[in-house]
Write a protein that holds these residues in place. Structure first.
Motif, PDB file in Angstrom:
ATOM      1  N   PHE A 177       0.820  -1.209   0.000  1.00 36.86           N
ATOM      2  CA  PHE A 177       0.000   0.000   0.000  1.00 36.86           C
ATOM      3  C   PHE A 177       0.854   1.261   0.000  1.00 36.86           C
ATOM      4  N   GLU A 178       1.935   1.240   0.727  1.00 31.42           N
ATOM      5  CA  GLU A 178       2.846   2.395   0.734  1.00 31.42           C
ATOM      6  C   GLU A 178       3.325   2.698  -0.682  1.00 31.42           C
ATOM      7  N   ARG A 179       3.752   1.653  -1.387  1.00 30.26           N
ATOM      8  CA  ARG A 179       4.248   1.848  -2.749  1.00 30.26           C
ATOM      9  C   ARG A 179       3.134   2.246  -3.720  1.00 30.26           C
ATOM     10  N   TRP A 205      -4.329  11.256   3.824  1.00 27.01           N
ATOM     11  CA  TRP A 205      -4.864  10.305   4.814  1.00 27.01           C
ATOM     12  C   TRP A 205      -4.394   8.873   4.598  1.00 27.01           C
ATOM     13  N   LEU A 206      -4.379   8.417   3.364  1.00 32.49           N
ATOM     14  CA  LEU A 206      -4.105   7.004   3.085  1.00 32.49           C
ATOM     15  C   LEU A 206      -2.756   6.528   3.631  1.00 32.49           C
ATOM     16  N   PRO A 207      -1.639   7.244   3.404  1.00 30.67           N
ATOM     17  CA  PRO A 207      -0.351   6.731   3.912  1.00 30.67           C
ATOM     18  C   PRO A 207      -0.301   6.650   5.439  1.00 30.67           C
ATOM     19  N   GLN A 208      -1.123   7.430   6.116  1.00 35.39           N
ATOM     20  CA  GLN A 208      -1.105   7.460   7.576  1.00 35.39           C
ATOM     21  C   GLN A 208      -2.019   6.405   8.202  1.00 35.39           C
ATOM     22  N   ASN A 209      -2.773   5.683   7.374  1.00 36.58           N
ATOM     23  CA  ASN A 209      -3.766   4.750   7.912  1.00 36.58           C
ATOM     24  C   ASN A 209      -3.655   3.345   7.320  1.00 36.58           C
ATOM     25  N   ILE A 210      -2.457   2.972   6.865  1.00 37.16           N
ATOM     26  CA  ILE A 210      -2.245   1.645   6.273  1.00 37.16           C
ATOM     27  C   ILE A 210      -2.354   0.580   7.362  1.00 37.16           C
ATOM     28  N   PHE A 310      -8.889   3.003  -0.511  1.00 31.82           N
ATOM     29  CA  PHE A 310      -7.692   2.915  -1.351  1.00 31.82           C
ATOM     30  C   PHE A 310      -8.059   2.505  -2.775  1.00 31.82           C
ATOM     31  N   SER A 311      -8.907   1.488  -2.905  1.00 28.54           N
ATOM     32  CA  SER A 311      -9.258   0.972  -4.231  1.00 28.54           C
ATOM     33  C   SER A 311      -9.954   2.031  -5.080  1.00 28.54           C
ATOM     34  N   ILE A 312     -10.837   2.804  -4.460  1.00 31.32           N
ATOM     35  CA  ILE A 312     -11.567   3.822  -5.217  1.00 31.32           C
ATOM     36  C   ILE A 312     -10.660   5.018  -5.517  1.00 31.32           C
ATOM     37  N   PHE A 313      -9.752   5.344  -4.596  1.00 31.33           N
ATOM     38  CA  PHE A 313      -8.729   6.374  -4.860  1.00 31.33           C
ATOM     39  C   PHE A 313      -7.883   5.984  -6.072  1.00 31.33           C
TER      40      PHE A 313
END
Length: 356
Positions: A177-179, A205-210, A310-313
């Motif tokens: 997810f990070e990559r 938000w996404l990188p902070q909530n993996i 994540f998927s929709i982003f």
């Protein structure tokens, strides 16, 4: 968002002007490199799809009467790491030895002198591509069987032994997810045309909530009903198609992507948001996820909304790229320029899920 359209979905048309190439050079290549190829070649184009242009090859005359499918990179300047047809070819060729249904691969050509871009040729399969996820005109039992088959094949894919399949080098294991968040943020920036506030929120938000779960499997990357083919009369999947986004990834990213239609309406695929699950035979999301967990030995999934967001982003970033290629005039479908508002809708949907 408009309800799912059926026009030109998978329709076979004359080759679009922007995608024409030297068919005689292709025919000469096929005679040398494609098993069983013979006769005179004719080429037409599949209208569906927004990324790698796809063509129907038919032969006639002496030794002819066969059909093949060709997929190639689109013309023009391309985003970095996009349209890697060699990766599609590699993963399908490797999966032929597993219980994941894929077409037979015939040839991969990376010589731009033949038709101008990399391409591969694969088996043409005669089956059904089910483009409307509500499966109109079918019985509840048929719908249930088709969704169960889609679920089962995804679980099979995620159970493939990477080493045994020769796919250990197909991507980097771990930190998926990070990559991916970094990659799709970069792709979005490269294709950005307007400011979408919710995309900015997601990028932060996404990188902070993996989640801590760092599972590893082959991930298809675009696993949905429309990217599979079913037997003409049976509820049995005969091929998983469109592997352009496949990599060594996280299985729950694939599963969440496969479940997006429970949460949104799309320009091309429609939605499952208004389905009566009890009557239709289509499983509710929690039942579909529970079946996958049973098949893969999971006890449940924490942070499900992260995977959905994540998927929709990621889809919003892909759609933005399609829109930009449409503006630039080198998308593989005339519909590309209609995607201008879609990235914003997807970003809002993803951010709503993230905030829950």
């Amino acid at each position: 968002m408009t309800q799912k359209g059926q026009a030109a979905a998978g329709e076979i048309v004359e080759v679009r002007e922007a995608h024409r190439f030297d068919e005689k050079k292709l025919e000469a290549y096929c005679r040398e490199n494609v098993e069983g190829f013979g006769g005179e070649l004719s080429v037409r184009q599949f209208q569906g799809g927004q990324s790698n242009p796809t063509f129907l090859l038919e032969t006639s005359g002496t030794g002819g009467g066969k059909k093949y499918v060709l997929r190639k990179k689109p013309p023009g300047k391309l985003l970095a790491s996009a349209h890697q047809v060699d990766r599609e070819y590699k993963v399908m060729k490797a999966l032929a030895a597993t219980d994941v249904p894929v077409p037979k691969m015939y040839a991969l050509c990376q010589d731009s002198e033949v038709i101008g871009t990399d391409f591969y040729i694969m088996e043409h399969l005669d089956g059904r591509v089910l483009r409307d996820p509500t499966l109109p005109g079918m019985s509840a039992g048929e719908r249930a069987a088709i969704y169960d088959q889609m679920n089962d094949v995804l679980a099979r894919l995620h159970s493939v032994d990477l080493k045994a399949a020769g796919l250990e080098d197909f991507g980097k294991p771990g930190n998926y997810f990070e990559r991916q968040i970094g990659r799709w943020t970069k792709q979005y920036r490269a294709a950005q045309t307007d400011n979408i506030e919710e995309m900015e929120h997601l990028i932060d938000w996404l990188p902070q909530n993996i989640p801590a779960d760092d599972s590893v499997s082959i991930a298809h990357g675009d696993y949905r009903l429309e990217n599979t083919m079913f037997h003409k009369t049976e509820p049995r999947m005969i091929a998983v198609l469109d592997w352009e986004l496949a990599t060594i990834g996280h299985p729950l990213a694939d599963l969440a992507y496969n479940c997006m239609l429970y949460h949104m309406e799309t320009f091309s695929q429609g939605t499952l948001m208004n389905v009566n699950f009890a009557e239709s035979g289509i499983p509710a999301e929690q039942d579909y996820v529970a079946d996958y967990c049973r098949r893969t030995g999971r006890e449940g999934i924490e942070n499900w909304n992260f995977y959905l967001a994540f998927s929709i982003f990621r889809l919003a970033s892909i759609v933005q790229g399609v829109y930009k290629r449409g503006l630039d005039g080198n998308a593989s479908s005339d519909k590309a320029t209609q995607y201008g508002e879609v990235a914003g809708y997807l970003a809002r949907t993803a951010w709503d899920l993230a905030k829950r």
